[in-house]
Design an enzyme around this catalytic site. Structure first.
Site, PDB file in Angstrom:
ATOM      1  CG  LEU A 122      -7.473  -6.364  -1.634  1.00 29.06           C
ATOM      2  CD1 LEU A 122      -7.976  -5.646  -0.389  1.00 29.06           C
ATOM      3  CD2 LEU A 122      -8.473  -6.192  -2.771  1.00 29.06           C
ATOM      4  CE  LYS A 128       2.142  -5.592   4.953  1.00 27.94           C
ATOM      5  NZ  LYS A 128       3.458  -5.043   4.761  1.00 27.94           N
ATOM      6  CB  ALA A 171      -9.341  11.393  14.196  1.00 27.23           C
ATOM      7  N   GLY A 172      -7.582  10.424  11.516  1.00 24.28           N
ATOM      8  CA  GLY A 172      -7.504   9.432  10.451  1.00 24.28           C
ATOM      9  C   GLY A 172      -6.206   8.663  10.544  1.00 24.28           C
ATOM     10  CG  ASP A 182      -5.419  12.674  19.162  1.00 24.08           C
ATOM     11  OD1 ASP A 182      -5.262  11.436  19.067  1.00 24.08           O
ATOM     12  OD2 ASP A 182      -5.021  13.473  18.298  1.00 24.08           O
ATOM     13  CE1 TYR A 234      -5.987   7.808   4.924  1.00 27.24           C
ATOM     14  CE2 TYR A 234      -5.418   8.246   2.633  1.00 27.24           C
ATOM     15  CZ  TYR A 234      -5.603   8.694   3.928  1.00 27.24           C
ATOM     16  OH  TYR A 234      -5.418  10.023   4.228  1.00 27.24           O
ATOM     17  N   GLY A 271      -0.097  17.441  13.891  1.00 26.26           N
ATOM     18  CA  GLY A 271      -0.301  17.453  12.439  1.00 26.26           C
ATOM     19  C   GLY A 271      -1.394  18.413  11.986  1.00 26.26           C
ATOM     20  CB  ILE A 272      -3.869  18.089   9.237  1.00 25.20           C
ATOM     21  CG1 ILE A 272      -2.837  17.899   8.113  1.00 25.20           C
ATOM     22  CG2 ILE A 272      -5.082  18.857   8.721  1.00 25.20           C
ATOM     23  CD1 ILE A 272      -3.300  17.034   6.945  1.00 25.20           C
TER      24      ILE A 272
HETATM   25  N1  LIG Z   1      -0.719  14.445   5.694  1.00 24.55           N
HETATM   26  C1  LIG Z   1      -1.222  14.357   4.489  1.00 24.55           C
HETATM   27  O1  LIG Z   1      -0.532  14.576   3.494  1.00 24.55           O
HETATM   28  C2  LIG Z   1      -2.686  13.992   4.304  1.00 24.55           C
HETATM   29  C3  LIG Z   1      -3.169  13.886   3.007  1.00 24.55           C
HETATM   30  C4  LIG Z   1      -4.512  13.580   2.817  1.00 24.55           C
HETATM   31  C5  LIG Z   1      -5.353  13.393   3.895  1.00 24.55           C
HETATM   32  N2  LIG Z   1      -4.864  13.480   5.153  1.00 24.55           N
HETATM   33  C6  LIG Z   1      -5.807  13.263   6.258  1.00 24.55           C
HETATM   34  O2  LIG Z   1      -5.714  14.347   7.160  1.00 24.55           O
HETATM   35  C7  LIG Z   1      -6.034  13.907   8.479  1.00 24.55           C
HETATM   36  C8  LIG Z   1      -4.914  14.278   9.442  1.00 24.55           C
HETATM   37  O3  LIG Z   1      -3.712  13.725   8.954  1.00 24.55           O
HETATM   38  P1  LIG Z   1      -2.266  14.020   9.598  1.00 24.55           P
HETATM   39  O4  LIG Z   1      -1.285  13.959   8.497  1.00 24.55           O
HETATM   40  O5  LIG Z   1      -2.309  15.201  10.461  1.00 24.55           O
HETATM   41  O6  LIG Z   1      -2.102  12.674  10.449  1.00 24.55           O
HETATM   42  P2  LIG Z   1      -1.509  12.441  11.925  1.00 24.55           P
HETATM   43  O7  LIG Z   1      -1.275  10.975  12.015  1.00 24.55           O
HETATM   44  O8  LIG Z   1      -0.378  13.361  12.185  1.00 24.55           O
HETATM   45  O9  LIG Z   1      -2.729  12.868  12.881  1.00 24.55           O
HETATM   46  C9  LIG Z   1      -3.893  12.107  12.999  1.00 24.55           C
HETATM   47  C10 LIG Z   1      -4.419  12.279  14.409  1.00 24.55           C
HETATM   48  O10 LIG Z   1      -5.607  11.476  14.525  1.00 24.55           O
HETATM   49  C11 LIG Z   1      -5.558  10.816  15.791  1.00 24.55           C
HETATM   50  N3  LIG Z   1      -6.329   9.576  15.774  1.00 24.55           N
HETATM   51  C12 LIG Z   1      -6.061   8.445  15.075  1.00 24.55           C
HETATM   52  N4  LIG Z   1      -6.960   7.495  15.388  1.00 24.55           N
HETATM   53  C13 LIG Z   1      -7.800   8.022  16.285  1.00 24.55           C
HETATM   54  C14 LIG Z   1      -8.921   7.506  17.014  1.00 24.55           C
HETATM   55  N5  LIG Z   1      -9.322   6.239  16.844  1.00 24.55           N
HETATM   56  N6  LIG Z   1      -9.559   8.310  17.868  1.00 24.55           N
HETATM   57  C15 LIG Z   1      -9.154   9.598  18.051  1.00 24.55           C
HETATM   58  N7  LIG Z   1      -8.093  10.128  17.412  1.00 24.55           N
HETATM   59  C16 LIG Z   1      -7.424   9.353  16.542  1.00 24.55           C
HETATM   60  C17 LIG Z   1      -4.073  10.512  15.978  1.00 24.55           C
HETATM   61  O11 LIG Z   1      -3.765  10.222  17.333  1.00 24.55           O
HETATM   62  C18 LIG Z   1      -3.441  11.779  15.462  1.00 24.55           C
HETATM   63  O12 LIG Z   1      -3.300  12.752  16.472  1.00 24.55           O
HETATM   64  C19 LIG Z   1      -6.256  12.400   8.384  1.00 24.55           C
HETATM   65  O13 LIG Z   1      -7.646  12.146   8.255  1.00 24.55           O
HETATM   66  C20 LIG Z   1      -5.541  12.030   7.095  1.00 24.55           C
HETATM   67  O14 LIG Z   1      -6.070  10.864   6.518  1.00 24.55           O
HETATM   68  C21 LIG Z   1      -3.537  13.765   5.395  1.00 24.55           C
END
Ligand SMILES: NC(=O)c1ccc[n+]([C@@H]2O[C@H](COP(=O)([O-])OP(=O)(O)OC[C@H]3O[C@@H](n4cnc5c(N)ncnc54)[C@H](O)[C@@H]3O)[C@@H](O)[C@H]2O)c1
Length: 473
Positions: free
Chosen positions: A323, A321, A315-316, A265, A379, A245-246
């Site tokens: 509240l 759900k 990482a996120g 990761d 979130y 992902g990002i």
């Molecule tokens: N995709 C979107 O539209 C979007 C929008 C706003 C914000 N974000 C934020 O961008 C960031 C990346 O999002 P994404 O869409 O690529 O998500 P994704 O789920 O594809 O990737 C998140 C990565 O974080 C890793 N991760 C999760 N928990 C972890 C932990 N406890 N320790 C280590 N690694 C961990 C996961 O294994 C995964 O590889 C996140 O913080 C997300 O909240 C995404």
């Protein structure tokens, strides 16, 4: 995930049909394809209010892009000053008559409004922009430069500087349908030498999905001189959540910019994580960032390779759900991964001096943290907390010559958003001034701007990567 709507809307048949039905027809955005020292190509019209102070740094910056043709309005009272400033940087500013309906098209418009000293002088914005705003190429770039209102002792000047924000946001809504973006950069007095990195980013294709943002450039230690095509040469960058992902895209962009990337990761994602790290000639750390020993494990690994220059907390997770139905475990998990672990890791890295001089911390927030979202109290709280953390830490870290900033992505095309039900996904994609979703690379490019050694004056900023989402403050 491919945007089928955009493909049809931009086909010759779709274009006229969608336009007849009044449906948005998103243009294909220009994005950075290769490392290129010409960050903007085409005619760039520069104007300034009388008494403005930034023509020198603007010209120095534009002069570095050989494919940019510097222009000024022949009728402007400042035309001769602009020509002189260009000459000082070895360039000629072409004086253009901007009245009437000639075929001249501009890739960029830059207006230095720092000289506007009262609300009545805001008229200078109209004088500069009105004749040319319809003469932009697709994916054009518009920049307004001002002074932060909190440094204006005169009330009318302070009001005028604040007025620039309303102007920028409205103009961005008017020009977004052609893929054009508009940003406002507030430059503190004495921070002129720090403007270049923000200006380059905002003028380049790297900011394709960033619009209507307000960036503040402050005074700081002198910026490092660097090779702009490899700004992160010999720097070490840690990216959390880098296996997909990002995060994967952030790691790619950092490696493209010359960095040695440390990809992190969870242990369950180790195979994919190692693939990414190997492809980018980097290394990996497989650890859950919420594990009690994670801060130590990370600090030990970084210490061993001579410290870290850039830490990207990407990482996120979401656990949505309403509240009333949300289990306390889901609340805790989201707050812990998205917010609390970042605090703990930074604390360890800072207390052990593992972050090198002129270091960078970049956090990933979300539009959910700004606008709120149904079913995302956990979130949104975590991502708003990230914004608060960045703002509270910025002045503390400035004393250590470290910056901290955040991106707030909107709708980004990832596995996460591909899983959203079709109708909701379509609404999410179109509800912004560019009428399309962003790409992971758009987030990564914005993080790379914060990470640049030249961005020393960019501290405590929250930049949304959302195509000017119609939601949010
Ligand atoms: N995709 C979107 O539209 C979007 C929008 C706003 C914000 N974000 C934020 O961008 C960031 C990346 O999002 P994404 O869409 O690529 O998500 P994704 O789920 O594809 O990737 C998140 C990565 O974080 C890793 N991760 C999760 N928990 C972890 C932990 N406890 N320790 C280590 N690694 C961990 C996961 O294994 C995964 O590889 C996140 O913080 C997300 O909240 C995404």
């Amino acid at each position: 995930m491919s945007d089928r709507y955009q493909k049809i809307a931009t086909s010759p048949f779709g274009k006229s049909l969608f336009s007849a039905l009044g449906l948005p027809t998103p243009v294909k955005l220009d994005r950075q394809k290769q490392v290129d020292k010409d960050f903007i190509k085409g005619k760039v019209l520069f104007g300034m209010a009388s008494g403005s102070k930034l023509s020198d740094v603007v010209m120095q910056t534009l002069a570095a892009s050989e494919a940019a043709q510097i222009c000024c309005q022949a009728s402007a009272v400042t035309a001769s000053d602009i020509c002189r400033a260009a000459e000082q940087h070895g360039r000629k500013a072409v004086q253009i008559s901007t009245g009437g309906e000639d075929a001249t098209r501009f890739k960029g418009l830059v207006f230095d409004a720092t000289g506007i000293d009262s609300t009545t002088s805001l008229r200078e914005l109209h004088t500069f922009f009105s004749p040319v705003v319809r003469k932009m190429e697709n994916s054009g770039r518009i920049i307004v430069l001002g002074r932060p209102m909190d440094e204006c002792s005169d009330v009318s000047k302070a009001s005028a500087m604040r007025a620039l924000e309303g102007f920028t946001r409205s103009l961005a809504k008017e020009v977004g349908k052609k893929g054009t973006t508009v940003q406002l950069i507030y430059v503190c007095s004495g921070a002129e030498a720090h403007l270049e990195s923000a200006l380059r980013f905002c003028l380049s294709p790297k900011s394709a999905y960033v619009s209507a943002q307000v960036i503040r450039v402050t005074t700081a230690a002198n910026p490092e001189s660097l090779d702009w095509t490899r700004p992160l040469d010999s720097k070490v960058v840690l990216v959390t959540g880098a296996s997909r992902g990002i995060g994967e895209s952030i790691a790619e962009v950092m490696a493209r910019d010359g960095a040695k990337v440390v990809c992190l990761d969870i242990p369950q994602a180790k195979a994919q994580l190692d693939k990414v790290a190997t492809r980018l000639n980097g290394s990996s750390i497989a650890v859950d960032i919420t594990a009690p020993d994670a801060p130590k494990v990370i600090a030990d690994a970084l210490e061993e390779i001579g410290g870290v220059d850039v830490v990207v907390h990407n990482a996120g997770v979401t656990r949505d759900k309403t509240l009333a139905k949300m289990k306390p475990e889901w609340w805790d998990m989201v707050i812990d991964i998205n917010l609390a672990s970042e605090e703990r890791i930074n604390e360890e890295l800072l207390s052990r001096n593992v972050i090198n001089n002129n270091g960078r911390i970049v956090c990933v927030s979300s539009m959910s943290g700004i606008a709120g979202n149904f079913g995302q109290t956990n979130y949104s709280a975590s991502k708003a907390g990230v914004i608060g953390y960045v703002q509270a830490m910025a002045p503390i870290l400035a004393e250590k010559n470290i910056t901290i900033n955040a991106v707030a992505p909107g709708f980004i095309e990832t596995q996460m958003t591909a899983a959203i039900p079709m109708m909701t996904r379509e609404v999410g994609r179109r509800m912004n001034s560019l009428s399309q979703g962003g790409l992971p690379k758009d987030v990564a490019e914005t993080i790379a701007f914060f990470a640049s050694p030249a961005s020393t004056g960019v501290n405590g900023n929250i930049v949304r990567v959302c195509g000017q989402s119609l939601l949010g403050a």
